[in-house]
Motif scaffolding. Sequence first.
Motif, mmCIF file in Angstrom:
data_model
loop_
_atom_site.group_PDB
_atom_site.id
_atom_site.type_symbol
_atom_site.label_atom_id
_atom_site.label_comp_id
_atom_site.label_asym_id
_atom_site.label_seq_id
_atom_site.Cartn_x
_atom_site.Cartn_y
_atom_site.Cartn_z
ATOM 1 N N GLN A 1 44.468 38.236 38.448
ATOM 2 C CA GLN A 1 43.723 39.425 39.122
ATOM 3 C C GLN A 1 44.969 39.974 39.946
ATOM 4 O O GLN A 1 44.597 41.147 40.121
ATOM 5 C CB GLN A 1 42.779 38.871 39.958
ATOM 6 C CG GLN A 1 41.643 38.528 38.856
ATOM 7 C CD GLN A 1 40.312 38.231 39.947
ATOM 8 O OE1 GLN A 1 39.856 39.363 40.706
ATOM 9 N NE2 GLN A 1 39.496 37.359 39.565
ATOM 10 N N GLN A 2 45.822 39.404 40.616
ATOM 11 C CA GLN A 2 47.064 40.125 41.193
ATOM 12 C C GLN A 2 47.946 40.686 40.461
ATOM 13 O O GLN A 2 48.234 41.762 40.465
ATOM 14 C CB GLN A 2 47.782 38.946 42.181
ATOM 15 C CG GLN A 2 46.691 38.399 43.464
ATOM 16 C CD GLN A 2 46.383 39.564 44.201
ATOM 17 O OE1 GLN A 2 47.049 40.313 44.684
ATOM 18 N NE2 GLN A 2 45.062 39.272 44.370
ATOM 19 N N VAL A 3 48.029 40.072 39.264
ATOM 20 C CA VAL A 3 48.952 40.820 38.235
ATOM 21 C C VAL A 3 48.507 42.078 37.623
ATOM 22 O O VAL A 3 49.397 43.006 37.526
ATOM 23 C CB VAL A 3 49.340 39.558 36.997
ATOM 24 C CG1 VAL A 3 49.998 40.501 36.073
ATOM 25 C CG2 VAL A 3 49.960 38.588 37.586
ATOM 26 N N ARG A 4 47.305 42.103 37.356
ATOM 27 C CA ARG A 4 46.543 43.311 36.740
ATOM 28 C C ARG A 4 46.550 44.405 37.647
ATOM 29 O O ARG A 4 46.548 45.599 37.101
ATOM 30 C CB ARG A 4 45.123 42.770 36.404
ATOM 31 C CG ARG A 4 44.270 42.521 37.457
ATOM 32 C CD ARG A 4 42.812 42.024 37.029
ATOM 33 N NE ARG A 4 42.240 42.940 36.188
ATOM 34 C CZ ARG A 4 41.257 43.847 36.376
ATOM 35 N NH1 ARG A 4 41.187 44.014 37.660
ATOM 36 N NH2 ARG A 4 40.598 44.663 35.413
ATOM 37 N N ARG A 5 46.740 44.374 38.940
ATOM 38 C CA ARG A 5 46.954 45.452 39.894
ATOM 39 C C ARG A 5 47.983 46.311 39.550
ATOM 40 O O ARG A 5 48.154 47.598 40.053
ATOM 41 C CB ARG A 5 46.632 45.040 41.276
ATOM 42 C CG ARG A 5 47.902 44.298 41.800
ATOM 43 C CD ARG A 5 47.667 43.803 43.153
ATOM 44 N NE ARG A 5 48.662 42.640 43.770
ATOM 45 C CZ ARG A 5 49.356 43.214 44.442
ATOM 46 N NH1 ARG A 5 49.297 44.581 45.110
ATOM 47 N NH2 ARG A 5 50.377 42.424 45.309
ATOM 48 N N TYR A 6 49.131 45.703 38.833
ATOM 49 C CA TYR A 6 50.261 46.548 38.525
ATOM 50 C C TYR A 6 50.303 47.476 37.359
ATOM 51 O O TYR A 6 50.960 48.131 37.058
ATOM 52 C CB TYR A 6 51.406 45.806 38.625
ATOM 53 C CG TYR A 6 51.722 44.910 39.986
ATOM 54 C CD1 TYR A 6 52.521 45.831 40.788
ATOM 55 C CD2 TYR A 6 51.466 43.432 40.265
ATOM 56 C CE1 TYR A 6 52.720 44.939 42.001
ATOM 57 C CE2 TYR A 6 51.843 43.092 41.407
ATOM 58 C CZ TYR A 6 52.561 43.807 42.178
ATOM 59 O OH TYR A 6 52.767 43.268 43.571
ATOM 60 N N GLU B 1 44.763 43.986 31.656
ATOM 61 C CA GLU B 1 45.380 42.513 31.981
ATOM 62 C C GLU B 1 46.942 42.756 31.201
ATOM 63 O O GLU B 1 47.140 43.427 30.379
ATOM 64 C CB GLU B 1 44.719 41.442 31.119
ATOM 65 C CG GLU B 1 43.191 41.390 31.251
ATOM 66 C CD GLU B 1 42.698 41.003 32.756
ATOM 67 O OE1 GLU B 1 43.747 40.068 33.231
ATOM 68 O OE2 GLU B 1 41.758 41.449 33.163
ATOM 69 N N HIS B 2 47.618 41.800 31.586
ATOM 70 C CA HIS B 2 49.067 41.707 31.086
ATOM 71 C C HIS B 2 49.050 41.481 29.647
ATOM 72 O O HIS B 2 49.777 42.009 28.851
ATOM 73 C CB HIS B 2 49.974 40.777 31.785
ATOM 74 C CG HIS B 2 51.311 40.849 31.166
ATOM 75 N ND1 HIS B 2 51.954 39.892 30.408
ATOM 76 C CD2 HIS B 2 52.222 41.852 31.307
ATOM 77 C CE1 HIS B 2 53.233 40.304 30.236
ATOM 78 N NE2 HIS B 2 53.620 41.362 30.825
ATOM 79 N N GLU C 1 54.094 49.941 45.052
ATOM 80 C CA GLU C 1 55.000 48.935 44.820
ATOM 81 C C GLU C 1 55.297 48.382 43.661
ATOM 82 O O GLU C 1 54.234 48.323 42.840
ATOM 83 C CB GLU C 1 54.595 47.818 45.868
ATOM 84 C CG GLU C 1 54.557 48.090 47.322
ATOM 85 C CD GLU C 1 55.793 48.211 48.053
ATOM 86 O OE1 GLU C 1 56.710 47.626 47.531
ATOM 87 O OE2 GLU C 1 55.980 49.236 48.812
ATOM 88 N N ARG C 2 56.454 48.176 43.122
ATOM 89 C CA ARG C 2 56.833 47.651 41.912
ATOM 90 C C ARG C 2 56.378 46.287 41.870
ATOM 91 O O ARG C 2 56.686 45.520 42.732
ATOM 92 C CB ARG C 2 58.191 48.164 41.482
ATOM 93 C CG ARG C 2 58.599 49.515 41.434
ATOM 94 C CD ARG C 2 59.897 49.914 40.913
ATOM 95 N NE ARG C 2 60.314 51.392 41.147
ATOM 96 C CZ ARG C 2 59.718 52.273 40.308
ATOM 97 N NH1 ARG C 2 58.970 51.874 39.298
ATOM 98 N NH2 ARG C 2 59.915 53.423 40.608
ATOM 99 N N ILE C 3 56.226 45.709 40.576
ATOM 100 C CA ILE C 3 55.986 44.428 40.344
ATOM 101 C C ILE C 3 57.295 43.439 40.634
ATOM 102 O O ILE C 3 58.282 43.934 40.288
ATOM 103 C CB ILE C 3 55.578 44.121 38.865
ATOM 104 C CG1 ILE C 3 54.978 42.729 38.761
ATOM 105 C CG2 ILE C 3 56.799 44.540 37.873
ATOM 106 C CD1 ILE C 3 54.376 42.536 37.350
ATOM 107 N N PRO C 4 57.250 42.614 41.391
ATOM 108 C CA PRO C 4 57.923 41.721 42.110
ATOM 109 C C PRO C 4 58.747 41.014 40.692
ATOM 110 O O PRO C 4 58.018 40.626 39.955
ATOM 111 C CB PRO C 4 57.610 40.876 42.833
ATOM 112 C CG PRO C 4 56.029 41.549 43.435
ATOM 113 C CD PRO C 4 55.737 42.183 42.408
#
Length: 647
Positions: A330-335, A436-437, A501-504
């Motif tokens: 869920q945190q990943v998908r925000r990117y 989703e990724h 913000e870019r994905i870390p």
Amino acid sequence: MTSTPAPLDLPTPDEARAWLDERTNVLLGRARTLVADLKADPPSEPMAVLDRWNAIGLALGNIGSIASLFSEVHPLEAVRSRAESAMQEAQRLSTELGLDADLYAVLAGVDASALDPLAARLLEKELLDFRRAGVDRDEETRERIRALSQEAVLVGQQFSKNVRDDVRTVQVRPEQLDGLPQDWVDAHPAGADGLVTLTTDYPDVVPFSTFGRDAAVRRELRIAFLNRGWPQNDALLHRLFEIRHEHATLLGYADWAAFDAEVKMIKEGPAIPAFIDKIADAALESGLRDREILLERMREDAPGAESIDAADLAFYAEAVRRERFDVDAQQVRRYFDFTRVRQGLLDVTGRLFGLTYRPAADAVVWHEDVVAYDVLLADDEAAGPLGRIFLDLHPRDGKFKHAAQFDLARGVRGAGDLDQLPEGALVCNFPRGLMEHSDVTTLFHEFGHLVHHVLAGQGRWARFSGVATEWDFVEAPSQMLEEWAWDADVLQTFAVDAAGERIPRDLVERMRTADDFGKGYLARTQMFYAGMSYWFHVDRPEDLTAATQRLQERYSLFPYIEGTHMPASFGHLEGYSSAYYTYMWSLVIAKDMFSAFDRGDLFAPDVARAYRDKVLARGGQADAADLVADFLGRPYTFDAYAAWLAE
């Protein structure tokens, strides 16, 4: 290079049925006239004979390509139905030509020694097709093959239609959406009855299966998903397997799998279960290890649980990745906002393959969701488009339910009046907001087919145009392109959250590590599907559900869910027939091809251009094994795949 041919002049949605009707009739008439002329007065020059045959193939292909796409995606049912009948007409004529002894005699009389190597390869392939069609059989056998071929098209179309149209629903209370992302919840408001409707389409099934905390709803939705197409498709599958078996045995083959394998890299039917077992054995140790980790986590919620199945698998795999690997989807998908991802895909593949994608302002599309681009060489845009692509990426009623690339036209260049631009469509079912990724990797995968279609559509012969390699290599280029969706440098070019913000980078690395979790049991699941594909065609079991359960126990590490009938919606039984093993066979090759790239610089131009020109651009001009060996400088091996599986 010859002048650039014009793109297709597609109809508006309301004009599509009449357009398709006229186009089908014109092209069928053209093909019949070309055949009659070729038989009545065959040219004395060998190349002239092949040019005539090329024109016949293009006429039939130009019916089937558009019809196949429109039958699966057009918003109007009348157009979808007319497209299905157009496919039937084209297939009927194609079957007749394959059984035409006089036509075969014309091609068989061509002096191959007078042809260049590529034309000689074309002749060899076409003559083999004639023999596999049954042209050398007696009239009674040819007539039976003709009838079987026509029936197979009808049965396959009805099977696919049933899957496409059978969208099932589950109604839940709003509080049962606990665990789902807020944007997804907001997009699923309760109805007048206070209940939320979930469908068996992917944008509902995948998120709920992954995040939904209500185990009972997860199970209800999974059962509904697995029962799409049931019971009507059960009888259709039985008939399809019988048709194919009779067809193969009439031609002297032991079964359909033996017939089908002859023109693939694997060559022989019995080699298929041997390959399935090889993969299953290689994946067993890591699969059992990761399954035990899933069970341990499940027991925290359900003490005493002895097994885990598909209803709970995605949820607990996500829990393990979140808790053990610090990767929260869920945190990943925000990117991964859809619009940014789509543009990122074009930017990445454009840079990798030296391409430019220019919005095709003149393109007419079949639905407002569809966007079109012309594809050009970045260093020679003045030469005009290499091809045109259409992206149809969101779900709607009556549309194809999975993800695939469809042709609109095979590209042909250097064939005079026959020249045409390669055009293709990417058809998927992604959400309109955050993805989703796994959706991102699917998008990269399927786009790989589209690029392959365009790059390999620049030659003279339609037979070798586009994704025209052996079927067990078809997936390899797309599987390899998925690697770019896992690279931190690549993802940081487009994976940006709402705050900019870019994905870390460290998150991407954790994602890669977490993605390795479960690859053993996922490989075993793929071999379960491959086993169904093969053994259903060889054994033709009376009870498909019982046979599914036996094969699941043999290969999968997860048990059968009582009351489900998964084969009824397993569309690959229609398309891949007995050869679903090809997906994993391709992955073995994809892992080896990717070993040629520098993980520290995935855009290194020398290797990227060599791959583009030696593998993708050549289409079916050489055997797949030779294309790969030319790129790698050696034959492909199992080593890279085995090393990846063992990591």
